[in-house]
Design an enzyme around this catalytic site. Structure first.
Site, PDB file in Angstrom:
ATOM      1  N   ASP A 121      97.664  16.159   1.102  1.00 28.08           N
ATOM      2  CA  ASP A 121      97.396  15.381  -0.113  1.00 28.08           C
ATOM      3  C   ASP A 121      96.316  14.367   0.240  1.00 28.08           C
ATOM      4  OD1 ASP A 121      99.451  16.730  -1.416  1.00 28.08           O
ATOM      5  OD2 ASP A 121     100.956  15.296  -0.732  1.00 28.08           O
ATOM      6  N   ASP A 124     108.150  23.259  -8.545  1.00 30.65           N
ATOM      7  CA  ASP A 124     108.896  22.172  -7.896  1.00 30.65           C
ATOM      8  C   ASP A 124     110.358  22.326  -8.268  1.00 30.65           C
ATOM      9  OD1 ASP A 124     106.648  21.016  -6.812  1.00 30.65           O
ATOM     10  OD2 ASP A 124     106.268  19.773  -8.578  1.00 30.65           O
TER      11      ASP A 124
END
Lengths: 252, 205
Positions: free
Chosen positions: A130, A11
């Protein structure tokens, strides 16, 4: 024989890897360029970069970083985060990405998957979802897992593959961060409706979790994780050696 | 100098970076003169066969590539660039290739067992043929080394040119060679150390 892939995920915010990293072997532990290079030289089969920058200024910094990473690593590179339009695909592909991962952008505009697959080929389009259990059903969440979309995950993913997504990354919100193993039940449900490769994400805490994943669900093609690799809790060469010992094909 | 043929298909960034990395002198160009003056040619490509084939014939770059290969200049096609070396492809209708290597490009789905996913994506091991053991492009690598594949179509009917195959329920054509013309179905520029060694060997021809 085709091998199971191990994929570290980074990330990146404002040019740095978020989530602290804890390697002794590299100097600047938060540099995505250094970390990317380290992984590519130490057994990773692929890298995923997520742009979690909010501002456009940050976005151009991310492009610079991405270009620097792509110049130095010679394994496949997937880029995700804030991919909402074909122009976003163009932007990251020009910086050296091989695949582009869509999530919230595709939920807002499902045509994006079809348009991108038509322009760049299915191999280039990764649908990342997700997913969380709500009242016994698998439901897609958007905006980094904060927003319940009400979409049935299995149907959404099946449709995504039909529209041209060439790979699926299934991130289980229920197991993410728990380090108790991958979400086998959720992965199994997804694998039974798509014929494209499925990448498991969320829940890896140990080498055994990967062994179990590939043994129980041979249909899963890859395992993705972030912090256990960044913190050195699991070293990729050790993980792969153990997988091979357990009869799971990996690239050593 | 090695020229990477730029005909508006695909991303040449990684290929360029990998040649730079191994210290090979390389340039990206879509100009006939530059392709003619190069010591060796790399023909890249991703996307659909028909579209790529049409683009390559703009400015007659296809003829330039065929002529230069005919003069003995080393040529390497990568992925779709490899598939274009053959006689024809059956992707979305029938399209003629460059005809530099005998064979046809067909979908892999009918030749692999049920349960194997298409596209064939991921790292797979190279099985050399006898010719492959001797091929100059493999001189720095070994049989069983892993390379990265992404494809749904494969070259068939080209047995005499195969230098390496990959096992995916059936043997898929991984690399071919006819004299100075080479084709890699996988992506050497995305195959780590092994891929870089193949490119290095090619750039020494």
């Amino acid at each position: 024989m085709i091998t199971k892939r191990i994929i570290p995920c980074l990330d990146v915010r404002n040019g740095r890897v978020v989530k602290g990293v804890n390697f002794e072997d590299i100097n600047d532990v938060s540099s995505p360029v250094e970390l990317g290079k380290y992984y590519s030289e130490n057994g990773a089969d692929e890298l995923v970069f997520y742009d979690i920058t909010a501002s456009s200024e940050g976005r151009s910094l991310f492009s610079d970083i991405l270009r620097q990473v792509a110049e130095q690593i010679f394994i496949p590179l997937t880029v995700g985060g804030a991919i909402n339009t074909i122009e976003d695909f163009d932007r990251v592909l020009k910086c050296g990405a091989d695949k582009v991962s869509v999530n919230s952008g595709a939920i807002r505009n499902p045509e994006l998957i079809y348009e991108a697959a038509k322009k760049y080929g299915s191999q280039c389009v990764v649908l990342s979802a997700d997913v969380k259990r709500v009242d016994g059903r698998f439901i897609v969440f958007a905006k980094g897992g904060r927003e319940n979309t009400g979409l049935d995950a299995i149907e959404w993913i099946r449709r995504g593959a039909e529209c041209g997504a060439g790979e699926i990354v299934l991130n289980s919100i229920d197991t993410d961060g728990v380090k108790g193993g991958f979400d086998i039940e959720m992965l199994d449900a997804v694998c039974s409706v798509v014929s494209v490769p499925v990448i498991a994400s969320g829940g890896a805490g140990s080498i055994n979790d990967f062994i179990r994943l590939f043994n129980v669900l041979p249909k899963v093609d890859a395992g993705l994780a972030a912090s256990i690799f960044h913190f050195g809790e699991v070293k990729i060469p050790d993980l792969k050696a153990e997988l091979r010992k357990n009869g799971i094909p990996v690239r050593l | 100098m090695t020229v990477i043929v730029d005909y508006g298909v695909g991303n040449l960034f990684s290929l360029c970076s990998s040649l730079k990395y191994i210290g090979a002198e390389a340039t990206v160009s879509g100009e006939a003169d530059i392709i003619r003056s190069a010591d060796r040619i790399i023909l890249p490509g991703v996307g659909a066969f028909g579209d790529a084939r049409a683009k390559l014939s703009i400015n007659a770059l296809d003829k330039v590539v065929i002529e230069e290969a005919g003069r003995g200049k080393p040529l390497m096609g990568i992925c779709l660039g490899m598939q274009m070396l053959f006689d024809r492809s059956y992707e979305f209708g029938v399209t003629d290739g460059l005809g530099l290597i005998e064979g046809e490009v067909k979908p892999i789905a009918p030749i692999i067992p049920k349960g194997y996913k298409v596209p064939h994506i991921g790292w797979n091991a190279l099985d050399f043929t006898e010719e492959g053991q001797r091929s100059p492009v493999f001189k720095y690598i070994s049989e069983g080394d892993y390379v990265y594949f992404v494809h749904s179509f494969s070259a068939m009917g080209c047995n005499s040119s195969i230098i390496a195959s990959a096992e995916y329920g059936a043997g898929l054509t991984a690399a071919v060679q006819r004299d100075n013309v080479f084709g890699m179905q996988f992506h050497p520029e995305k195959s780590g150390e092994v891929g870089l060694k193949i490119l290095k060997a090619f750039c020494e021809l």
